[in-house]
Design a protein around this motif. Structure first.
Motif, short mmCIF file in Angstrom:
data_model
loop_
_atom_site.label_atom_id
_atom_site.label_comp_id
_atom_site.label_asym_id
_atom_site.label_seq_id
_atom_site.Cartn_x
_atom_site.Cartn_y
_atom_site.Cartn_z
N PHE A 1 3.28 -39.82 -98.25
CA PHE A 1 4.01 -39.92 -99.51
C PHE A 1 3.86 -41.29 -100.17
CE2 PHE A 1 7.99 -40.84 -101.84
CZ PHE A 1 7.88 -39.88 -102.83
N LEU A 2 3.90 -42.36 -99.39
CA LEU A 2 3.81 -43.70 -99.94
C LEU A 2 2.43 -44.04 -100.47
CD1 LEU A 2 6.03 -45.75 -97.45
CD2 LEU A 2 6.61 -44.92 -99.73
N ASN A 3 1.45 -43.19 -100.25
CA ASN A 3 0.12 -43.41 -100.81
C ASN A 3 0.06 -43.09 -102.30
OD1 ASN A 3 -0.82 -44.12 -98.28
ND2 ASN A 3 -1.64 -42.09 -97.82
N ASN A 4 1.07 -42.39 -102.82
CA ASN A 4 1.10 -42.07 -104.24
C ASN A 4 1.13 -43.34 -105.08
OD1 ASN A 4 1.23 -39.16 -104.15
ND2 ASN A 4 3.31 -39.35 -103.38
N PRO A 5 0.55 -43.32 -106.29
CA PRO A 5 0.64 -44.48 -107.18
C PRO A 5 2.08 -44.90 -107.40
CG PRO A 5 -0.89 -42.85 -108.06
CD PRO A 5 -0.20 -42.20 -106.90
N GLN A 6 2.34 -46.20 -107.40
CA GLN A 6 3.70 -46.71 -107.52
C GLN A 6 3.77 -47.77 -108.62
OE1 GLN A 6 5.53 -47.73 -103.71
NE2 GLN A 6 3.86 -46.70 -102.65
N THR A 7 4.96 -47.91 -109.19
CA THR A 7 5.22 -48.91 -110.22
C THR A 7 6.45 -49.70 -109.82
OG1 THR A 7 4.29 -47.50 -111.96
CG2 THR A 7 5.74 -49.30 -112.66
N VAL A 8 6.38 -51.01 -109.88
CA VAL A 8 7.49 -51.89 -109.51
C VAL A 8 8.13 -52.43 -110.78
CG1 VAL A 8 8.18 -53.97 -108.28
CG2 VAL A 8 6.36 -52.52 -107.35
N PHE A 9 9.46 -52.42 -110.85
CA PHE A 9 10.16 -52.98 -112.01
C PHE A 9 11.48 -53.59 -111.55
CE2 PHE A 9 11.60 -48.67 -111.45
CZ PHE A 9 12.96 -48.73 -111.69
N ASP A 10 12.06 -54.44 -112.40
CA ASP A 10 13.33 -55.10 -112.10
C ASP A 10 14.42 -54.61 -113.03
OD1 ASP A 10 12.32 -56.72 -110.06
OD2 ASP A 10 11.62 -58.23 -111.50
N ILE A 11 15.63 -54.48 -112.51
CA ILE A 11 16.83 -54.26 -113.31
C ILE A 11 17.63 -55.55 -113.21
CG2 ILE A 11 18.94 -52.92 -113.59
CD1 ILE A 11 17.54 -50.55 -112.39
N ARG A 12 17.68 -56.30 -114.30
CA ARG A 12 18.22 -57.65 -114.25
C ARG A 12 19.74 -57.72 -114.38
NH1 ARG A 12 13.68 -60.71 -118.10
NH2 ARG A 12 11.87 -60.17 -116.80
N ASP A 13 20.32 -56.79 -115.09
CA ASP A 13 21.77 -56.80 -115.29
C ASP A 13 22.41 -55.70 -114.46
OD1 ASP A 13 24.41 -56.58 -116.31
OD2 ASP A 13 23.78 -57.52 -118.18
N GLU A 14 23.50 -56.03 -113.83
CA GLU A 14 24.18 -55.06 -112.96
C GLU A 14 24.65 -53.84 -113.73
OE1 GLU A 14 28.17 -55.17 -110.26
OE2 GLU A 14 26.77 -56.83 -110.00
N GLU A 15 24.91 -54.00 -115.04
CA GLU A 15 25.39 -52.89 -115.86
C GLU A 15 24.25 -52.05 -116.45
OE1 GLU A 15 28.58 -52.03 -116.27
OE2 GLU A 15 29.07 -53.57 -114.81
N ASP A 16 23.00 -52.50 -116.29
CA ASP A 16 21.87 -51.78 -116.87
C ASP A 16 21.60 -50.47 -116.14
OD1 ASP A 16 21.51 -53.66 -118.77
OD2 ASP A 16 19.80 -54.65 -117.82
#
Length: 213
Positions: A182-197
């Motif tokens: 499963f982890l071989n699938n293409p992946q995208t990393v992103f950040d959520i900067r605000d706790e309310e976002d």
């Protein structure tokens, strides 16, 4: 999470109210229902005046001030978490606490009543305490209106589009049931900067119609 959990767990109920109020403040479309479990239950009414199988529109999610109203001894609060719903078919309405003809409204000062726009008409729209809502309604839908326009003064979302593909068998890990790959699938990393976002995801497969072979 089951409907019963929200009806009996104050923390879960408070968290749900926060989510719904934020959605309503951001002009999301909200609806709720009491699903019918059989054909015979469709359009039937509960003892509290709610109709099964109807989609009730949620038209307001508000905290109603009760300072000086004499309700402290009853509710032990200075504000009540409330919700306004509308039966699009009209007529049939909630007949419990804070229904149109309920005596609880007589203990709320006129300024608070005017602020929330209370109308006591047989129009299918009514107010409920949020705890009563969680006890009687079992389904909730929130449709967020995503505003990403650069020209808008009320921009509420930032949009990012990521294109990817399974280029080879080594990058096609399958669904979560295939734990080894499963982890071989293409992946995208992103950040959520605000706790309310919040983050919303939409996965789409590009159409191959009309593409040259």
């Amino acid at each position: 999470m089951t409907a019963e959990a929200y009806a009996t767990d104050q923390d879960k109920r408070d968290e749900l109210y926060k989510v719904m109020k934020k959605a309503a403040d951001n002009k999301a479309l909200l609806a709720s229902a009491i699903p019918a479990t059989s054909k015979d239950e469709m359009e039937s009414s509960t003892p509290m005046g709610l109709v099964k199988g109807h989609a009730y529109g949620i038209t307001a999610v508000k905290r109603v001030a009760i300072e000086g109203s004499g309700l402290f001894n009853v509710f032990n609060k200075d504000k009540l978490s409330m919700i306004r719903l509308r039966n699009p078919w009209g007529g049939q309405e909630w007949n419990g606490r804070f229904s149109d003809g309920s005596e609880e409204w007589n203990r709320i000062d006129k300024a608070s009543i005017e602020k929330i726009g209370l109308t006591k008409e047989d129009d299918g729209e009514f107010w409920m305490l949020f705890e009563d809502f969680c006890e009687h309604f079992t389904s909730l839908a929130i449709c967020r209106v995503v505003n990403t326009s650069f020209m808008s003064l009320n921009k509420t979302w930032h949009e990012c589009v990521v294109h990817s593909e399974w280029k080879s068998p080594h990058l096609a890990g399958g669904c979560i049931n295939n734990k080894d790959t499963f982890l071989n699938n293409p992946q995208t990393v992103f950040d959520i900067r605000d706790e309310e976002d919040e983050a919303l995801f939409s996965l789409m497969q590009k159409s191959g119609r009309g593409a040259s072979g």
